[in-house]
Scaffold this motif. Structure first.
Motif, PDB file in Angstrom:
ATOM      1  N   GLY A 106      24.615 -15.808  51.544  1.00  0.00           N
ATOM      2  CA  GLY A 106      25.793 -16.624  51.335  1.00  0.00           C
ATOM      3  C   GLY A 106      25.592 -17.826  50.445  1.00  0.00           C
ATOM      4  O   GLY A 106      26.559 -18.475  50.051  1.00  0.00           O
ATOM      5  N   ASP A 107      24.345 -18.165  50.114  1.00  0.00           N
ATOM      6  CA  ASP A 107      24.105 -19.303  49.222  1.00  0.00           C
ATOM      7  C   ASP A 107      24.710 -19.026  47.853  1.00  0.00           C
ATOM      8  O   ASP A 107      24.714 -17.892  47.370  1.00  0.00           O
ATOM      9  CB  ASP A 107      22.605 -19.569  49.061  1.00  0.00           C
ATOM     10  CG  ASP A 107      21.964 -20.180  50.286  1.00  0.00           C
ATOM     11  OD1 ASP A 107      22.701 -20.594  51.210  1.00  0.00           O
ATOM     12  OD2 ASP A 107      20.726 -20.247  50.329  1.00  0.00           O
ATOM     13  N   LEU A 108      25.219 -20.071  47.222  1.00  0.00           N
ATOM     14  CA  LEU A 108      25.775 -19.963  45.882  1.00  0.00           C
ATOM     15  C   LEU A 108      24.646 -20.171  44.881  1.00  0.00           C
ATOM     16  O   LEU A 108      23.877 -21.130  44.983  1.00  0.00           O
ATOM     17  CB  LEU A 108      26.870 -21.007  45.672  1.00  0.00           C
ATOM     18  CG  LEU A 108      27.666 -20.896  44.386  1.00  0.00           C
ATOM     19  CD1 LEU A 108      28.472 -19.597  44.368  1.00  0.00           C
ATOM     20  CD2 LEU A 108      28.602 -22.079  44.247  1.00  0.00           C
ATOM     21  N   ILE A 109      24.527 -19.255  43.929  1.00  0.00           N
ATOM     22  CA  ILE A 109      23.446 -19.265  42.949  1.00  0.00           C
ATOM     23  C   ILE A 109      24.029 -19.541  41.566  1.00  0.00           C
ATOM     24  O   ILE A 109      25.000 -18.913  41.160  1.00  0.00           O
ATOM     25  CB  ILE A 109      22.734 -17.893  42.914  1.00  0.00           C
ATOM     26  CG1 ILE A 109      22.270 -17.472  44.297  1.00  0.00           C
ATOM     27  CG2 ILE A 109      21.612 -17.893  41.897  1.00  0.00           C
ATOM     28  CD1 ILE A 109      21.265 -18.368  44.914  1.00  0.00           C
ATOM     29  N   ILE A 110      23.413 -20.473  40.847  1.00  0.00           N
ATOM     30  CA  ILE A 110      23.769 -20.711  39.453  1.00  0.00           C
ATOM     31  C   ILE A 110      22.544 -20.354  38.619  1.00  0.00           C
ATOM     32  O   ILE A 110      21.451 -20.873  38.845  1.00  0.00           O
ATOM     33  CB  ILE A 110      24.192 -22.169  39.205  1.00  0.00           C
ATOM     34  CG1 ILE A 110      25.421 -22.508  40.064  1.00  0.00           C
ATOM     35  CG2 ILE A 110      24.499 -22.396  37.720  1.00  0.00           C
ATOM     36  CD1 ILE A 110      25.857 -23.941  39.985  1.00  0.00           C
ATOM     37  N   ALA A 111      22.740 -19.441  37.684  1.00  0.00           N
ATOM     38  CA  ALA A 111      21.632 -18.966  36.848  1.00  0.00           C
ATOM     39  C   ALA A 111      21.950 -19.248  35.382  1.00  0.00           C
ATOM     40  O   ALA A 111      23.108 -19.261  34.970  1.00  0.00           O
ATOM     41  CB  ALA A 111      21.414 -17.468  37.059  1.00  0.00           C
ATOM     42  N   PHE A 112      20.889 -19.465  34.610  1.00  0.00           N
ATOM     43  CA  PHE A 112      20.995 -19.711  33.173  1.00  0.00           C
ATOM     44  C   PHE A 112      20.710 -18.403  32.450  1.00  0.00           C
ATOM     45  O   PHE A 112      19.634 -17.826  32.599  1.00  0.00           O
ATOM     46  CB  PHE A 112      20.003 -20.802  32.770  1.00  0.00           C
ATOM     47  CG  PHE A 112      20.099 -21.228  31.341  1.00  0.00           C
ATOM     48  CD1 PHE A 112      21.263 -21.774  30.844  1.00  0.00           C
ATOM     49  CD2 PHE A 112      19.018 -21.097  30.486  1.00  0.00           C
ATOM     50  CE1 PHE A 112      21.359 -22.186  29.522  1.00  0.00           C
ATOM     51  CE2 PHE A 112      19.094 -21.504  29.170  1.00  0.00           C
ATOM     52  CZ  PHE A 112      20.272 -22.055  28.691  1.00  0.00           C
ATOM     53  N   ARG A 113      21.678 -17.924  31.681  1.00  0.00           N
ATOM     54  CA  ARG A 113      21.564 -16.618  31.031  1.00  0.00           C
ATOM     55  C   ARG A 113      20.712 -16.635  29.758  1.00  0.00           C
ATOM     56  O   ARG A 113      20.227 -15.600  29.337  1.00  0.00           O
ATOM     57  CB  ARG A 113      22.944 -16.094  30.654  1.00  0.00           C
ATOM     58  CG  ARG A 113      23.810 -15.742  31.814  1.00  0.00           C
ATOM     59  CD  ARG A 113      25.158 -15.246  31.294  1.00  0.00           C
ATOM     60  NE  ARG A 113      26.093 -14.951  32.344  1.00  0.00           N
ATOM     61  CZ  ARG A 113      26.298 -13.745  32.860  1.00  0.00           C
ATOM     62  NH1 ARG A 113      25.601 -12.733  32.435  1.00  0.00           N
ATOM     63  NH2 ARG A 113      27.189 -13.576  33.796  1.00  0.00           N
ATOM     64  N   LEU A 114      20.535 -17.777  29.132  1.00  0.00           N
ATOM     65  CA  LEU A 114      19.881 -17.834  27.826  1.00  0.00           C
ATOM     66  C   LEU A 114      18.388 -18.136  27.908  1.00  0.00           C
ATOM     67  O   LEU A 114      17.761 -18.409  26.891  1.00  0.00           O
ATOM     68  CB  LEU A 114      20.567 -18.894  26.951  1.00  0.00           C
ATOM     69  CG  LEU A 114      22.074 -18.693  26.745  1.00  0.00           C
ATOM     70  CD1 LEU A 114      22.647 -19.824  25.922  1.00  0.00           C
ATOM     71  CD2 LEU A 114      22.370 -17.354  26.113  1.00  0.00           C
ATOM     72  N   GLN A 115      17.813 -18.079  29.097  1.00  0.00           N
ATOM     73  CA  GLN A 115      16.390 -18.365  29.286  1.00  0.00           C
ATOM     74  C   GLN A 115      15.553 -17.298  28.586  1.00  0.00           C
ATOM     75  O   GLN A 115      15.691 -16.120  28.857  1.00  0.00           O
ATOM     76  CB  GLN A 115      16.049 -18.395  30.777  1.00  0.00           C
ATOM     77  CG  GLN A 115      14.648 -18.810  31.082  1.00  0.00           C
ATOM     78  CD  GLN A 115      14.407 -20.283  30.813  1.00  0.00           C
ATOM     79  OE1 GLN A 115      15.296 -21.096  30.932  1.00  0.00           O
ATOM     80  NE2 GLN A 115      13.204 -20.614  30.432  1.00  0.00           N
ATOM     81  N   LYS A 116      14.693 -17.715  27.702  1.00  0.00           N
ATOM     82  CA  LYS A 116      13.862 -16.771  26.951  1.00  0.00           C
ATOM     83  C   LYS A 116      12.455 -16.661  27.528  1.00  0.00           C
ATOM     84  O   LYS A 116      11.870 -15.601  27.534  1.00  0.00           O
ATOM     85  CB  LYS A 116      13.788 -17.174  25.471  1.00  0.00           C
ATOM     86  CG  LYS A 116      15.123 -17.157  24.788  1.00  0.00           C
ATOM     87  CD  LYS A 116      15.714 -15.777  24.767  1.00  0.00           C
ATOM     88  CE  LYS A 116      17.077 -15.797  24.115  1.00  0.00           C
ATOM     89  NZ  LYS A 116      17.861 -14.642  24.401  1.00  0.00           N
ATOM     90  N   GLU A 117      11.892 -17.767  27.988  1.00  0.00           N
ATOM     91  CA  GLU A 117      10.534 -17.753  28.510  1.00  0.00           C
ATOM     92  C   GLU A 117      10.563 -17.720  30.029  1.00  0.00           C
ATOM     93  O   GLU A 117      11.048 -18.646  30.664  1.00  0.00           O
ATOM     94  CB  GLU A 117       9.760 -18.978  28.028  1.00  0.00           C
ATOM     95  CG  GLU A 117       9.467 -18.944  26.548  1.00  0.00           C
ATOM     96  CD  GLU A 117       8.566 -20.081  26.118  1.00  0.00           C
ATOM     97  OE1 GLU A 117       7.731 -20.520  26.925  1.00  0.00           O
ATOM     98  OE2 GLU A 117       8.720 -20.522  24.977  1.00  0.00           O
ATOM     99  N   LEU A 118      10.053 -16.650  30.578  1.00  0.00           N
ATOM    100  CA  LEU A 118       9.976 -16.509  32.024  1.00  0.00           C
ATOM    101  C   LEU A 118       8.513 -16.557  32.431  1.00  0.00           C
ATOM    102  O   LEU A 118       7.646 -16.044  31.719  1.00  0.00           O
ATOM    103  CB  LEU A 118      10.607 -15.189  32.464  1.00  0.00           C
ATOM    104  CG  LEU A 118      12.099 -15.064  32.160  1.00  0.00           C
ATOM    105  CD1 LEU A 118      12.572 -13.641  32.371  1.00  0.00           C
ATOM    106  CD2 LEU A 118      12.898 -16.016  33.027  1.00  0.00           C
TER     107      LEU A 118
END
Length: 182
Positions: free
Chosen positions: A66-78
């Motif tokens: 149920g936690d709300l997740i905000i993710a960054f789509r443009l991340q190139k380096e993982l």
């Protein structure tokens, strides 16, 4: 006197028309601004950021159901230990990067996860047992990542569906908003 009244009424009519024109221009300007804000918001939340809700306890205790997740789509380096949102089939999942491309993953019946021959434990409280379908040691192919859920006993992750392609990644988790009885 008649001329004065008619010139006053003409002046009033002109003033009323100007007011109506200014009001109309104000509404048009407001609509243009609203449309521009909506377009920028649409682009931000479909191309730059991803907002989703955690389903299940695959990443427990780091992320709860149920936690709300905000993710960054443009991340190139993982890097190792990043949490990512990815898609397998039509299912969106969360997982922790435990091995990058060309790394060697070793899982055995002892429950110890080894990366390139070194035991890995970190803060994960659950043991990591292999599942049927893949032979270990496993070399992570180019362009893929090996992802595991933190709740290793109850999650579906790379032990079930194999290393995940970079194209299947939806974004890197940057913010977790805890659900408090919502």
């Amino acid at each position: 006197m008649i001329k004065k009244q008619s010139s006053n009424s003409i002046t009033e009519a002109i003033t009323e028309r100007r007011k109506a024109l200014y009001i109309r221009k104000g509404y048009i300007s407001l609509l243009i601004r609203i449309a521009l804000i909506a377009a920028v918001g649409y682009i931000l939340f479909t191309q730059v950021f991803l907002i989703t809700q955690a389903r299940g306890n695959d990443m427990f205790p780091a992320i709860k159901d149920g936690d709300l997740i905000i993710a960054f789509r443009l991340q190139k380096e993982l890097v190792k230990d990043d949490i990512v949102v990815y898609e397998v089939g039509d299912v969106t999942r969360l997982g922790r990067i435990v091995a990058l491309e060309n790394d060697e993953v070793l899982l055995d019946d002892s429950g110890v996860f080894r990366l390139n021959g070194t035991p890995q434990s970190g803060e994960i409280v659950f043991q990591t047992f292999p599942k049927d379908g893949y032979d270990y040691p496993l070399q992570v192919p180019e362009g893929r990542l090996f992802l595991l859920g933190d709740h290793r006993n109850q999650t579906k992750d790379s032990r079930d569906h194999g290393p995940v392609s970079f194209e299947d990644l939806k974004g890197k988790v940057i913010t977790i908003l805890r659900r408090r009885g919502l």
